[in-house]
Design an enzyme around this catalytic site. Structure first.
Site, PDB file in Angstrom:
ATOM      1  N   THR A 124     -11.766   6.782 -22.549  1.00  0.00           N
ATOM      2  CA  THR A 124     -11.948   5.341 -22.387  1.00  0.00           C
ATOM      3  C   THR A 124     -13.199   4.859 -23.101  1.00  0.00           C
ATOM      4  O   THR A 124     -13.293   3.692 -23.488  1.00  0.00           O
ATOM      5  CB  THR A 124     -12.005   4.989 -20.893  1.00  0.00           C
ATOM      6  OG1 THR A 124     -10.868   5.567 -20.237  1.00  0.00           O
ATOM      7  CG2 THR A 124     -11.991   3.489 -20.667  1.00  0.00           C
ATOM      8  N   TYR A 160     -10.872  19.133 -18.705  1.00  0.00           N
ATOM      9  CA  TYR A 160     -10.102  17.887 -18.753  1.00  0.00           C
ATOM     10  C   TYR A 160      -8.733  18.212 -19.327  1.00  0.00           C
ATOM     11  O   TYR A 160      -8.608  18.536 -20.504  1.00  0.00           O
ATOM     12  CB  TYR A 160     -10.858  16.863 -19.602  1.00  0.00           C
ATOM     13  CG  TYR A 160     -10.195  15.518 -19.774  1.00  0.00           C
ATOM     14  CD1 TYR A 160      -9.141  15.088 -18.973  1.00  0.00           C
ATOM     15  CD2 TYR A 160     -10.652  14.636 -20.751  1.00  0.00           C
ATOM     16  CE1 TYR A 160      -8.556  13.849 -19.141  1.00  0.00           C
ATOM     17  CE2 TYR A 160     -10.083  13.386 -20.928  1.00  0.00           C
ATOM     18  CZ  TYR A 160      -9.033  12.996 -20.119  1.00  0.00           C
ATOM     19  OH  TYR A 160      -8.457  11.757 -20.292  1.00  0.00           O
ATOM     20  N   LYS A 202     -10.606  17.645 -14.283  1.00  0.00           N
ATOM     21  CA  LYS A 202     -10.040  16.300 -14.303  1.00  0.00           C
ATOM     22  C   LYS A 202      -8.589  16.473 -14.716  1.00  0.00           C
ATOM     23  O   LYS A 202      -8.296  16.847 -15.853  1.00  0.00           O
ATOM     24  CB  LYS A 202     -10.773  15.391 -15.293  1.00  0.00           C
ATOM     25  CG  LYS A 202     -10.114  14.016 -15.431  1.00  0.00           C
ATOM     26  CD  LYS A 202     -10.754  13.170 -16.525  1.00  0.00           C
ATOM     27  CE  LYS A 202     -10.006  11.842 -16.682  1.00  0.00           C
ATOM     28  NZ  LYS A 202     -10.598  10.994 -17.761  1.00  0.00           N
ATOM     29  N   ILE A 247     -11.630  10.298 -11.836  1.00  0.00           N
ATOM     30  CA  ILE A 247     -12.350   9.717 -12.966  1.00  0.00           C
ATOM     31  C   ILE A 247     -11.492   8.551 -13.425  1.00  0.00           C
ATOM     32  O   ILE A 247     -10.405   8.733 -13.949  1.00  0.00           O
ATOM     33  CB  ILE A 247     -12.599  10.757 -14.066  1.00  0.00           C
ATOM     34  CG1 ILE A 247     -13.544  11.848 -13.531  1.00  0.00           C
ATOM     35  CG2 ILE A 247     -13.202  10.095 -15.311  1.00  0.00           C
ATOM     36  CD1 ILE A 247     -13.839  12.962 -14.510  1.00  0.00           C
TER      37      ILE A 247
END
Length: 294
Positions: free
Chosen positions: A48, A136, A164, A206
């Site tokens: 992001t 991640y 994540k 997250i």
């Protein structure tokens, strides 16, 4: 039960721009707004945060600015992923040098390593830098999906502390809770399914949505983490349209549009991400009204 190292809502922060450059003043203001809103941590320069289109110098500067602004009030988990193991090590090393509390390291993308290659990637980072690492896993973006078996192996390494998980597969949370040890941190990477993920034993998320609605997201996670599932479900119902609307066009364009509408930063993105379409803007505004943000 051992408290996890990270829990609650950690916004995946946008990187604001103005006239093509990182808008440092706007970024600092966004960080302060997040902390005032009650979030439990900060994640700069992830997906992001448009890490793919930041220069190395900009990437490092944003991490430094986030750590400096946070001043230890909440933990900072710095984005530090690369499809080059050597480069990932350099980014993690920088995160440690400037005082980040952990690094978020995405699975290597594009070159599509084997499961053994994924293990070797994280093992090399673990061995090179003494900093907590969150794996991640986001196969829709990377084209690789790290297996539960590899995660169990990684959980035995001292610096690989959790994940994540952006697969939307809730069963993974139950499996990892049972097999990776009670200190293993489990954070969802998908706002719409975070409630279910936490019901399976996850510790938080997250979050993209927290960029726009930090107080509401913090209240949602506080309710879920305290076992008040009825209140958490009420917040889920209030926020779910916004969760979806922020992906009505290529992310983070809809999120930046929402922040621009709130007067918090420019909606400027970097190519190949273009501004949100008119249809996406309408969807975002309707969702913001539903959430009570406007």
């Amino acid at each position: 039960m051992i408290d996890p190292m990270f829990r609650g809502v950690l916004p995946a922060l946008v990187t604001p721009y103005r006239n093509g450059q990182v808008d440092e003043d706007a970024f600092v203001a966004l960080v302060e707004r997040q902390i005032a809103g009650g979030v439990h941590g900060l994640v700069p320069v992830g997906t992001t945060g448009e890490s793919a289109t930041l220069t190395h110098e900009e990437h490092r500067r944003v991490v430094e600015l986030c750590v400096k602004t946070a001043r230890g009030r909440v933990p900072v988990v710095a984005g530090a992923g690369s499809n080059s193991t050597a480069e990932a090590i350099e980014l993690v090393r920088h995160a440690k040098t400037v005082g980040a509390d952990a690094a978020l390291v995405v699975t290597p993308y594009y070159n599509r390593p084997s499961q053994e290659g994924l293990y070797a990637h994280y093992r090399a980072i673990n061995d090179a830098v003494q900093l907590p690492i969150l794996v991640y896993n986001v196969p829709t973006r990377t084209s690789v999906d790290i297996s539960n078996d590899v995660l169990v192996r990684l959980s035995k390494l001292p610096n690989v502390v959790g994940i994540k998980d952006a697969t939307s597969d809730l069963v993974r949370a139950s499996f990892q809770r049972l097999h990776c040890g009670e200190e293993w941190v489990m954070l969802s990477g998908d706002d719409p399914v975070a409630l279910g993920y936490m019901a399976h034993g996850g510790h938080g998320c997250i979050s993209v949505t927290a960029n726009v609605a930090p107080e509401q997201c913090a209240d949602f996670y506080n309710a879920a983490l305290s076992g008040d599932w009825a209140t958490a479900l009420q917040w889920q119902d209030r926020l779910v349209r916004l969760h979806k609307a922020l992906f009505a066009d290529a992310s983070p364009a809809p999120t930046k549009f929402a922040l621009s509408h709130l007067g918090l930063c420019s909606e400027e993105t970097r190519l190949p991400i273009t501004p949100a379409s008119e249809a996406a803007r309408a969807e975002v505004l309707a969702a913001m009204r539903d959430a009570g943000l406007i």
